[in-house]
Design a protein around this motif. Structure first.
Motif, PDB file in Angstrom:
ATOM      1  N   THR A  54       0.821  -1.210   0.000  1.00  0.00           N
ATOM      2  CA  THR A  54       0.000   0.000   0.000  1.00  0.00           C
ATOM      3  C   THR A  54       0.854   1.257   0.000  1.00  0.00           C
ATOM      4  N   LEU A  55       2.079   1.156   0.573  1.00  0.00           N
ATOM      5  CA  LEU A  55       2.898   2.337   0.814  1.00  0.00           C
ATOM      6  C   LEU A  55       4.362   2.065   0.528  1.00  0.00           C
ATOM      7  N   LEU A  56       4.997   2.976  -0.210  1.00  0.00           N
ATOM      8  CA  LEU A  56       6.449   3.013  -0.348  1.00  0.00           C
ATOM      9  C   LEU A  56       6.941   4.160   0.518  1.00  0.00           C
ATOM     10  N   PHE A  57       7.879   3.869   1.406  1.00  0.00           N
ATOM     11  CA  PHE A  57       8.489   4.886   2.278  1.00  0.00           C
ATOM     12  C   PHE A  57       9.984   4.783   2.046  1.00  0.00           C
ATOM     13  N   SER A  58      10.570   5.751   1.326  1.00  0.00           N
ATOM     14  CA  SER A  58      11.950   5.611   0.872  1.00  0.00           C
ATOM     15  C   SER A  58      12.805   6.837   1.141  1.00  0.00           C
ATOM     16  N   PHE A  69      14.182   8.991  -5.708  1.00  0.00           N
ATOM     17  CA  PHE A  69      13.335   9.638  -6.708  1.00  0.00           C
ATOM     18  C   PHE A  69      13.084   8.690  -7.891  1.00  0.00           C
ATOM     19  N   ALA A  70      14.137   8.026  -8.361  1.00  0.00           N
ATOM     20  CA  ALA A  70      13.975   7.070  -9.470  1.00  0.00           C
ATOM     21  C   ALA A  70      13.065   5.912  -9.048  1.00  0.00           C
ATOM     22  N   LEU A  71      13.230   5.449  -7.813  1.00  0.00           N
ATOM     23  CA  LEU A  71      12.375   4.372  -7.303  1.00  0.00           C
ATOM     24  C   LEU A  71      10.918   4.825  -7.259  1.00  0.00           C
ATOM     25  N   ALA A  72      10.685   6.042  -6.809  1.00  0.00           N
ATOM     26  CA  ALA A  72       9.320   6.570  -6.740  1.00  0.00           C
ATOM     27  C   ALA A  72       8.683   6.613  -8.127  1.00  0.00           C
ATOM     28  N   HIS A  73       9.421   7.068  -9.128  1.00  0.00           N
ATOM     29  CA  HIS A  73       8.887   7.111 -10.497  1.00  0.00           C
ATOM     30  C   HIS A  73       8.621   5.699 -11.019  1.00  0.00           C
ATOM     31  N   HIS A  74       9.517   4.772 -10.720  1.00  0.00           N
ATOM     32  CA  HIS A  74       9.343   3.383 -11.146  1.00  0.00           C
ATOM     33  C   HIS A  74       8.069   2.792 -10.539  1.00  0.00           C
ATOM     34  N   VAL A  75       7.894   3.003  -9.239  1.00  0.00           N
ATOM     35  CA  VAL A  75       6.708   2.484  -8.555  1.00  0.00           C
ATOM     36  C   VAL A  75       5.444   3.135  -9.110  1.00  0.00           C
ATOM     37  N   SER A  76       5.470   4.435  -9.290  1.00  0.00           N
ATOM     38  CA  SER A  76       4.305   5.149  -9.804  1.00  0.00           C
ATOM     39  C   SER A  76       3.906   4.644 -11.194  1.00  0.00           C
ATOM     40  N   GLN A  77       4.886   4.367 -12.026  1.00  0.00           N
ATOM     41  CA  GLN A  77       4.618   3.916 -13.391  1.00  0.00           C
ATOM     42  C   GLN A  77       4.068   2.485 -13.422  1.00  0.00           C
ATOM     43  N   HIS A  78       4.609   1.598 -12.581  1.00  0.00           N
ATOM     44  CA  HIS A  78       4.244   0.183 -12.652  1.00  0.00           C
ATOM     45  C   HIS A  78       3.133  -0.225 -11.676  1.00  0.00           C
ATOM     46  N   TRP A  79       3.039   0.447 -10.534  1.00  0.00           N
ATOM     47  CA  TRP A  79       2.065   0.093  -9.502  1.00  0.00           C
ATOM     48  C   TRP A  79       1.436   1.368  -8.961  1.00  0.00           C
ATOM     49  N   ILE A  86       8.585  10.030   0.283  1.00  0.00           N
ATOM     50  CA  ILE A  86      10.038  10.118   0.171  1.00  0.00           C
ATOM     51  C   ILE A  86      10.534  10.979   1.326  1.00  0.00           C
ATOM     52  N   ALA A  87      11.638  10.540   1.948  1.00  0.00           N
ATOM     53  CA  ALA A  87      12.197  11.276   3.085  1.00  0.00           C
ATOM     54  C   ALA A  87      13.691  11.490   2.871  1.00  0.00           C
ATOM     55  N   SER A  88      14.176  12.654   3.284  1.00  0.00           N
ATOM     56  CA  SER A  88      15.606  12.933   3.217  1.00  0.00           C
ATOM     57  C   SER A  88      15.962  14.033   4.194  1.00  0.00           C
ATOM     58  N   GLY A  89      17.163  13.941   4.711  1.00  0.00           N
ATOM     59  CA  GLY A  89      17.683  14.998   5.560  1.00  0.00           C
ATOM     60  C   GLY A  89      18.635  15.904   4.808  1.00  0.00           C
ATOM     61  N   PHE A 104       6.770  14.387   0.385  1.00  0.00           N
ATOM     62  CA  PHE A 104       8.121  14.464   0.931  1.00  0.00           C
ATOM     63  C   PHE A 104       8.077  14.770   2.414  1.00  0.00           C
ATOM     64  N   LEU A 105       8.914  14.091   3.184  1.00  0.00           N
ATOM     65  CA  LEU A 105       9.120  14.389   4.607  1.00  0.00           C
ATOM     66  C   LEU A 105      10.596  14.666   4.840  1.00  0.00           C
TER      67      LEU A 105
END
Length: 135
Positions: A54-58, A69-79, A86-89, A104-105
């Motif tokens: 249900t959720l990708l948290f990356s 970011f690439a993973l998010a686009h891949h997931v969005s396109q396929h699933w 997406i989280a980053s410091g 984004f968090l």
């Protein structure tokens, strides 16, 4: 085998402490977690597990060819049914970095912040029961 209605999250971070902490936060919210320590491993895992996720948290910055970011686009396109956080410091997304609907968090994040964000972002039908009942 008994079927469960508890949703899965895929958590991806190359820092084992943050990975464990994010899984704990999401499990407290009612998710079961799959985890990967970099984007390439997550991409390999997804075809076998995506139908239940249900959720990708990356994280964003990770070793290998696939950053967050690439993973998010891949997931969005396929699933497209998988919600994306997406989280980053260190990195802030620029226009086009994240697919439409992804959020984004900033790190560091707390359980309360993640839970609040998920209550606002996830439709009721995708929220695990503990998250819906939390105040």
């Amino acid at each position: 085998m008994e079927s469960s209605t508890i949703p899965f999250a895929l958590v991806v971070d190359d820092d084992p402490i943050i990975l464990m902490d994010a899984c704990d936060i999401l499990e407290d919210a009612g998710f079961r977690c799959h985890s990967a320590d970099h984007g390439d491993a997550a991409k390999e895992m997804l075809p076998s597990h995506a139908e239940h996720i249900t959720l990708l948290f990356s994280d964003v910055e990770m070793p290998g060819d696939t950053d967050g970011f690439a993973l998010a686009h891949h997931v969005s396109q396929h699933w497209p049914w998988i919600e994306i956080v997406i989280a980053s410091g260190h990195v802030r997304p620029k226009p086009g970095d994240m697919p439409e609907g992804a959020t984004f968090l900033s790190k560091p994040f707390s359980a309360a912040l993640v839970h609040e964000h998920l209550r606002e972002k996830l439709p009721d039908g995708k929220q695990p029961e503990p998250l819906r009942k939390a105040v």
